[in-house]
Write a protein that holds these residues in place. Structure first.
Motif, mmCIF file in Angstrom:
data_model
loop_
_atom_site.group_PDB
_atom_site.id
_atom_site.type_symbol
_atom_site.label_atom_id
_atom_site.label_comp_id
_atom_site.label_asym_id
_atom_site.label_seq_id
_atom_site.Cartn_x
_atom_site.Cartn_y
_atom_site.Cartn_z
ATOM 1 N N ILE A 34 51.844 89.935 71.648
ATOM 2 C CA ILE A 34 52.307 90.928 72.488
ATOM 3 C C ILE A 34 52.206 90.755 74.186
ATOM 4 N N LYS A 35 52.324 89.338 74.202
ATOM 5 C CA LYS A 35 52.721 88.917 75.605
ATOM 6 C C LYS A 35 53.936 88.875 76.238
ATOM 7 N N ALA A 36 53.964 88.886 77.537
ATOM 8 C CA ALA A 36 55.049 89.350 78.351
ATOM 9 C C ALA A 36 55.588 91.024 77.970
ATOM 10 N N ALA A 38 54.557 92.813 75.545
ATOM 11 C CA ALA A 38 55.192 92.936 74.194
ATOM 12 C C ALA A 38 56.708 92.693 74.457
ATOM 13 N N TYR A 39 56.874 91.573 74.618
ATOM 14 C CA TYR A 39 58.684 91.222 74.941
ATOM 15 C C TYR A 39 59.208 92.374 75.381
ATOM 16 N N GLY A 40 58.734 92.763 76.479
ATOM 17 C CA GLY A 40 59.332 93.872 77.269
ATOM 18 C C GLY A 40 59.294 95.187 76.646
ATOM 19 N N LEU A 79 43.929 84.172 73.782
ATOM 20 C CA LEU A 79 44.690 83.497 75.074
ATOM 21 C C LEU A 79 45.242 82.579 74.366
ATOM 22 N N LEU A 80 46.638 82.358 74.391
ATOM 23 C CA LEU A 80 47.323 81.502 73.450
ATOM 24 C C LEU A 80 47.515 80.188 74.371
ATOM 25 N N GLU A 81 47.455 80.382 75.745
ATOM 26 C CA GLU A 81 47.293 78.893 76.673
ATOM 27 C C GLU A 81 45.933 78.618 77.016
ATOM 28 N N ILE A 123 41.802 75.164 68.599
ATOM 29 C CA ILE A 123 42.015 73.878 69.199
ATOM 30 C C ILE A 123 43.472 73.566 68.851
ATOM 31 N N LYS A 124 44.348 73.394 69.806
ATOM 32 C CA LYS A 124 45.598 73.121 69.636
ATOM 33 C C LYS A 124 46.135 71.739 69.660
ATOM 34 N N VAL A 125 46.689 71.263 68.651
ATOM 35 C CA VAL A 125 47.290 70.265 68.429
ATOM 36 C C VAL A 125 48.754 70.014 68.498
ATOM 37 N N SER A 160 48.847 74.919 66.132
ATOM 38 C CA SER A 160 49.986 74.077 66.755
ATOM 39 C C SER A 160 51.182 74.965 66.659
ATOM 40 N N HIS A 161 52.256 74.517 67.107
ATOM 41 C CA HIS A 161 53.223 75.291 67.468
ATOM 42 C C HIS A 161 54.629 74.206 66.747
ATOM 43 N N PHE A 162 55.615 75.097 66.333
ATOM 44 C CA PHE A 162 56.620 74.379 65.691
ATOM 45 C C PHE A 162 57.943 74.397 66.837
ATOM 46 N N ALA A 194 51.787 79.264 62.185
ATOM 47 C CA ALA A 194 53.368 80.091 62.033
ATOM 48 C C ALA A 194 53.701 81.003 63.250
ATOM 49 N N ASN A 195 54.850 80.707 63.823
ATOM 50 C CA ASN A 195 55.442 81.749 64.641
ATOM 51 C C ASN A 195 56.281 82.638 63.848
ATOM 52 N N SER A 196 57.356 83.395 64.520
ATOM 53 C CA SER A 196 58.206 84.121 63.525
ATOM 54 C C SER A 196 58.931 83.541 62.550
ATOM 55 N N PRO A 197 59.627 82.570 62.909
ATOM 56 C CA PRO A 197 60.542 81.963 61.869
ATOM 57 C C PRO A 197 59.665 81.350 60.933
ATOM 58 N N ASN A 210 48.538 83.636 61.132
ATOM 59 C CA ASN A 210 49.859 83.575 61.609
ATOM 60 C C ASN A 210 50.183 84.157 62.933
ATOM 61 N N ARG A 211 51.181 83.706 63.510
ATOM 62 C CA ARG A 211 51.221 84.384 64.919
ATOM 63 C C ARG A 211 52.781 84.681 65.266
ATOM 64 N N PRO A 212 53.140 86.045 64.481
ATOM 65 C CA PRO A 212 54.643 86.545 64.501
ATOM 66 C C PRO A 212 54.654 87.238 66.092
ATOM 67 N N GLY A 213 55.706 87.014 66.475
ATOM 68 C CA GLY A 213 56.075 87.422 67.971
ATOM 69 C C GLY A 213 57.281 88.190 67.677
ATOM 70 N N VAL A 214 58.589 87.575 68.201
ATOM 71 C CA VAL A 214 59.661 88.302 68.199
ATOM 72 C C VAL A 214 59.959 89.203 67.055
ATOM 73 N N MET A 215 59.580 88.741 65.805
ATOM 74 C CA MET A 215 60.077 89.548 64.559
ATOM 75 C C MET A 215 59.569 91.077 64.598
ATOM 76 N N SER A 348 67.731 86.654 71.977
ATOM 77 C CA SER A 348 67.111 88.037 72.020
ATOM 78 C C SER A 348 65.846 87.902 73.043
ATOM 79 N N TYR A 349 64.943 86.789 73.013
ATOM 80 C CA TYR A 349 63.842 86.892 73.906
ATOM 81 C C TYR A 349 63.930 87.050 75.336
ATOM 82 N N THR A 350 65.237 86.426 75.670
ATOM 83 C CA THR A 350 65.555 86.503 77.227
ATOM 84 C C THR A 350 66.112 88.128 77.406
HETATM 85 C C1 LIG Z 1 55.111 83.333 71.713
HETATM 86 C C2 LIG Z 1 54.418 82.441 70.972
HETATM 87 C C3 LIG Z 1 54.586 82.794 69.659
HETATM 88 C C4 LIG Z 1 55.185 83.787 68.981
HETATM 89 O O1 LIG Z 1 56.564 83.090 68.897
HETATM 90 P P1 LIG Z 1 57.839 84.082 68.334
HETATM 91 O O2 LIG Z 1 58.955 83.027 68.254
HETATM 92 O O3 LIG Z 1 58.307 85.101 69.183
HETATM 93 O O4 LIG Z 1 57.263 84.604 67.056
HETATM 94 C C5 LIG Z 1 53.670 81.941 68.814
HETATM 95 N N1 LIG Z 1 52.711 81.070 69.340
HETATM 96 C C6 LIG Z 1 52.987 80.942 70.358
HETATM 97 C C7 LIG Z 1 51.782 79.752 71.080
HETATM 98 C C8 LIG Z 1 53.454 81.339 71.468
HETATM 99 O O5 LIG Z 1 53.298 81.002 72.691
#
Ligand SMILES: *Cc1c(COP(=O)(O)O)cnc(C)c1O
Length: 372
Positions: A34-36, A38-40, A79-81, A123-125, A160-162, A194-197, A210-215, A348-350
Motif C-alpha cells: 500500500i505504498k504511494a 495505496a497506489y492513489g 519497509l520495502l527499501e 535480506i534483498k538479493v 528479491s524482485h523480478f 512474488a510481485n503481482s504478476p 508474496n508481495r502483491p501490489g497493483v493487482m 495503470s500504475y502511473t
Molecule cells: C511496489 C513493489 C511491489 C508490488 O509490485 P506490483 O507490481 O504492484 O505487484 C513488490 N515488491 C516491491 C519491492 C515493490 O517495490
C-alpha cells in the motif's frame, strides 16, 4: 453538489482482489503493498478495509508507515527499501516495523544499533533486476552476519524482485528463479519474491510471503491476461459528468492545437476532468471513455480541468450524462484502466498514483464482512 469529478473506491473489490491473491498461493502469506498512498487509493482507508484479512502491510518509506500508525493501523509494516539513513532506526523500533536490507551500510547500521527487541529483517538479493540488493555471491556472508546477531535481528527472509514476471517470454524470469532457489536451499531461507504478476502467473515464485501490489487495485499487470487475472475487479472508478455539449461542422477542430478535426458533423461533450486532476495529457484521440455506460472516445487534447469526447453516436447523451474515465459504470459496464493506459503510452500504475488531491476519494463498502 459542485464539480462532479470523484474517484470512487470500491473497498469490497479491494478485499476480493486481496482474497484472490491468497487463493492463488494457498501456502503463502500475502503482504498488501500500500505504498504511494495505496497506489492513489488512500492508504489508511485501504489498510482499514483489509486489516481483518492481512497479516502485514508494505510501504516504501518510514513516512508512509507513520501515516498508517497515525491512522491506527497496528499490523506489522515492511519497509520495502529499508532505512534511508541510520538515524531512522529508533523510529523503526518505536513503530514496530520490519526492514528490508539491501546494502552493506544498512547491515552495518543494524549491527551497530541495539534495539530492545530484535527487528525482523528481509535480506534483498539482486537476482537480475539490477536495482536494489546484494549480489548473489555476497548473500551468504550477509545472511550469516545478520544471523549471528540474534539480539538485533530476527526472522530473516530472502527477498528479491523480478524484472519480467509480467512478460509472456519467461526465459529471464526462470533465470532469476534458478538463482533464488539455489540460494534459498543453501541458506535454508524462507522467501518473499512474488510481485503481482508472479502471484498471478508463476506459482514457482510463491514463497513464505508474496508481495502483491497493483493487482489489489484491480489492474492486470500481465502482458497476456490469464484465468486468474480475469477475476480481478476494478477498485477505483474515476467518474464525472458531461457539463456542456456543442454541435460542430465537419472539418472543425476541437481543443488546444486543433488536434482532433471533426470527420463529419459531430456532437462534442465536455467532461469535468483534466490533467489538473491527474487524467493523463498524453491520452490520444480515440482513448476510450464510458458515457452513460456506452463506449465512446476522447476527441481533442486533454485540458487542465476538462476533456472532450465524441457524442455523435450517442444521441441520448447530454448535459448531466454519467462519465467513467476508468473503472465501472453503475450499469455494470467496465472500462479497464489498463486499456486506458495503453492509449496514454503508460501503465495503470502511473494513472492510479497520478490522481491528484483535488479529486475527492469516495469510499464504498456494501457488503458487511465481519469486524471492521
Ligand atoms: C511496489 C513493489 C511491489 C508490488 O509490485 P506490483 O507490481 O504492484 O505487484 C513488490 N515488491 C516491491 C519491492 C515493490 O517495490
Amino acid at each position: 453538489m459542485g464539480r462532479p469529478l470523484v474517484a470512487e473506491i470500491d473497498l469490497d473489490a479491494l478485499r476480493h482482489n486481496y482474497c484472490l491473491a491468497c487463493d492463488l498461493a494457498p501456502t503463502s502469506q500475502a503482504l498488501a503493498v500500500i505504498k504511494a498512498d495505496a497506489y492513489g487509493h488512500g492508504a489508511v482507508a485501504c489498510a482499514h478495509a483489509l486489516s481483518d484479512l492481512v497479516p502485514a502491510f508494505a510501504v516504501a518509506c518510514i513516512e508512509e508507515a507513520e501515516v498508517l500508525r497515525q491512522g491506527s493501523i497496528d499490523k506489522p509494516i515492511v519497509l520495502l527499501e529499508g532505512i534511508f539513513t541510520p538515524d531512522e532506526l529508533p523510529r523503526v523500533e518505536a513503530l514496530g516495523l520490519w526492514l528490508a536490507v539491501h546494502s552493506d551500510w544498512q547491515v552495518d547500521a543494524l549491527l551497530a544499533y541495539q534495539p530492545r527487541s530484535p527487528v525482523p529483517v528481509w535480506i534483498k538479493v539482486d537476482s537480475g533486476m539490477h536495482r536494489l540488493g546484494f549480489p548473489p555471491k555476497c548473500l551468504p556472508d550477509v545472511w550469516h552476519r545478520l544471523q549471528d546477531a540474534p539480539d538485533r535481528v530476527t526472522d530473516l527472509h530472502l527477498m528479491s524482485h523480478f524484472a519480467t514476471a509480467d512478460l509472456l517470454d519467461d526465459g529471464y524470469f526462470h533465470h532469476q528463479m534458478g538463482l533464488l532457489e539455489a540460494l534459498a536451499t543453501e541458506l535454508d531461507a524462507p522467501t518473499c519474491l512474488a510481485n503481482s504478476p508472479a502471484t498471478l502467473a508463476w506459482p514457482r515464485a510463491h514463497g513464505a510471503w508474496n508481495r502483491p501490489g497493483v493487482m489489489l487495485y484491480g489492474s492486470d499487470p500481465l502482458e497476456g491476461a490469464n484465468d486468474a487475472s480475469r477475476k480481478l475487479k476494478p477498485v477505483m472508478t474515476l467518474r464525472s459528468e458531461i457539463i456542456a455539449v456543442r454541435d460542430i461542422e465537419a472539418g472543425e477542430p476541437v481543443g488546444y492545437g486543433g488536434r482532433w478535426i471533426a470527420p463529419r458533423c459531430s456532437r462534442i461533450g465536455v467532461v469535468a476532468a483534466g490533467y489538473g486532476d491527474g487524467y493523463d495529457r498524453h491520452a490520444l484521440d480515440g482513448t476510450p471513455v464510458l458515457v452513460d455506460g456506452q463506449r465512446t472516445s476522447l476527441a481533442g487534447k486533454v485540458s487542465m480541468d476538462m476533456l472532450t469526447v465524441d457524442l455523435t453516436d450517442l444521441p441520448q447523451a447530454g448535459i448531466g450524462s454519467r462519465v467513467v474515465l476508468w473503472g465501472q459504470d453503475p450499469d455494470g459496464a467496465i472500462l479497464s484502466i489498463d486499456e486506458v493506459a495503453r492509449h496514454c503510452d503508460t501503465i495503470s500504475y502511473t494513472l492510479l498514483t497520478g490522481v491528484l488531491p483535488r479529486v475527492p476519494r469516495r469510499y464504498r463498502r456494501d457488503k458487511a464482512s465481519g469486524e471492521a
